[in-house]
Design a protein around this motif. Structure first.
Motif, PDB file in Angstrom:
ATOM      1  N   LEU A 119       3.422 -19.807   1.371  1.00  0.00           N
ATOM      2  CA  LEU A 119       3.303 -19.894   2.834  1.00  0.00           C
ATOM      3  C   LEU A 119       3.030 -21.322   3.277  1.00  0.00           C
ATOM      4  CD1 LEU A 119       1.264 -16.659   3.630  1.00  0.00           C
ATOM      5  CD2 LEU A 119       3.697 -17.075   4.020  1.00  0.00           C
ATOM      6  N   TRP A 120       2.169 -22.047   2.541  1.00  0.00           N
ATOM      7  CA  TRP A 120       1.919 -23.447   2.895  1.00  0.00           C
ATOM      8  C   TRP A 120       3.212 -24.256   2.807  1.00  0.00           C
ATOM      9  CZ3 TRP A 120      -2.241 -24.591   5.419  1.00  0.00           C
ATOM     10  CH2 TRP A 120      -3.450 -23.953   5.160  1.00  0.00           C
ATOM     11  N   LEU A 121       4.016 -24.032   1.767  1.00  0.00           N
ATOM     12  CA  LEU A 121       5.268 -24.769   1.612  1.00  0.00           C
ATOM     13  C   LEU A 121       6.264 -24.407   2.713  1.00  0.00           C
ATOM     14  CD1 LEU A 121       5.752 -24.580  -2.270  1.00  0.00           C
ATOM     15  CD2 LEU A 121       5.190 -26.605  -0.915  1.00  0.00           C
ATOM     16  N   VAL A 122       6.378 -23.122   3.019  1.00  0.00           N
ATOM     17  CA  VAL A 122       7.309 -22.688   4.068  1.00  0.00           C
ATOM     18  C   VAL A 122       6.914 -23.271   5.413  1.00  0.00           C
ATOM     19  CG1 VAL A 122       8.120 -20.662   5.356  1.00  0.00           C
ATOM     20  CG2 VAL A 122       7.981 -20.599   2.852  1.00  0.00           C
ATOM     21  N   SER A 123       5.618 -23.408   5.654  1.00  0.00           N
ATOM     22  CA  SER A 123       5.163 -23.926   6.955  1.00  0.00           C
ATOM     23  C   SER A 123       5.650 -25.341   7.216  1.00  0.00           C
ATOM     24  CB  SER A 123       3.637 -23.880   7.029  1.00  0.00           C
ATOM     25  OG  SER A 123       3.054 -24.856   6.175  1.00  0.00           O
TER      26      SER A 123
END
Length: 267
Positions: free
Chosen positions: A22-26
């Motif tokens: 999720l951090w990377l997708v953000s």
């Protein structure tokens, strides 16, 4: 390679791995959806260890290593707060009595917090985990450091502003409340750390109640008295920190409390 640790590791991989994705997708998601992803990822990161408490009791963390890391990071943040106060001192063109008093009290506050954490609540003491109850205690002890660190950062910046504006008659609206709230957060976190630290020699419930009451009283004084004077605010904060330190250091130890209860029972 360690069969007994596989259940714990599986939960950590699932939880923290999902949060990492999720951090990377953000990074490629525009705001404000990005902020929602941050919130979800942060909640998963914080919640994952709680889903593995039962397994962390079976495969406990090192009793001394993690507390040492927490203690070193606390020391770093206190050092940064000292640097912030020094920046406020350097900004003074002339040393008025108000500026000198705020600078000395600011340093005194940070020394009191250092003493309170490392001696009063035995923050970096070893935290052995032998059973499920110890695992819960260790998790509360660990998580109590998050508000402590947040409060220390805000307090350091606030003390810098106090020293810089010591000669002013009034602080900008809201700054006194933010600074007192940050100190209240630090005090509540310290109370939680002391109440859950395996190295604390004080009766946990009694001492924690005293610290919580003192923190609430300090914030109430600032809110009710509307302390907008930099000197009045820093004197109030310093007094509250010294009282908290004294309550932590000079409260009866568990052994003394047990002996007193035994004498009362015998009488």
């Amino acid at each position: 390679h360690v069969p007994g640790a596989r259940a714990l590791i599986a939960r950590y991989l699932a939880g923290h791995g999902t949060a990492a994705i999720l951090w990377l997708v953000s990074a490629v998601v525009p705001a404000p959806a990005r902020f929602w992803l941050w919130g979800v990822a942060f909640a998963i990161d914080l919640g994952t260890p709680w889903l593995a408490v039962r397994h962390s009791a079976a495969v406990p963390p090192d009793a001394a290593h993690l507390p040492e890391r927490f203690g070193l990071f606390t020391l770093i943040l206190l050092g940064e707060s000292v640097v912030a106060v020094m920046r406020g001192i350097e900004s003074q063109e002339d040393w008025t009595p108000a500026a000198a008093l705020s600078a000395f009290l600011g340093m005194g506050i940070l020394l009191a917090l250092w003493w309170w954490y490392f001696d009063g609540v035995a923050g970096p003491a070893a935290q052995p985990v032998r059973n499920h109850r110890d695992a819960l205690r260790f998790h509360v002890w660990s998580y109590a450091h998050f508000p402590l660190y947040l409060g220390l950062v805000v307090s350091g910046v606030g003390l810098e502003r106090i020293v810089m504006d010591a000669s002013r008659a009034r602080l900008p609206p809201g700054e006194a409340l933010i600074l007192s709230g940050a100190f209240g957060l630090v005090m509540l976190a310290m109370a939680a750390i002391g109440a859950t630290s395996a190295g604390s020699r004080r009766p946990r419930r009694v001492t924690a109640a005293v610290h919580v009451g003192l923190a609430a009283a300090m914030v109430a004084i600032v809110i009710g008295g509307r302390l907008s004077s930099p000197i009045a605010l820093v004197v109030t904060l310093a007094s509250a920190c010294l009282v908290q330190l004294g309550a932590s250091l000079y409260a009866p130890t568990r052994a003394q409390a047990t002996a007193t209860s035994a004498r009362v029972g015998t009488a």
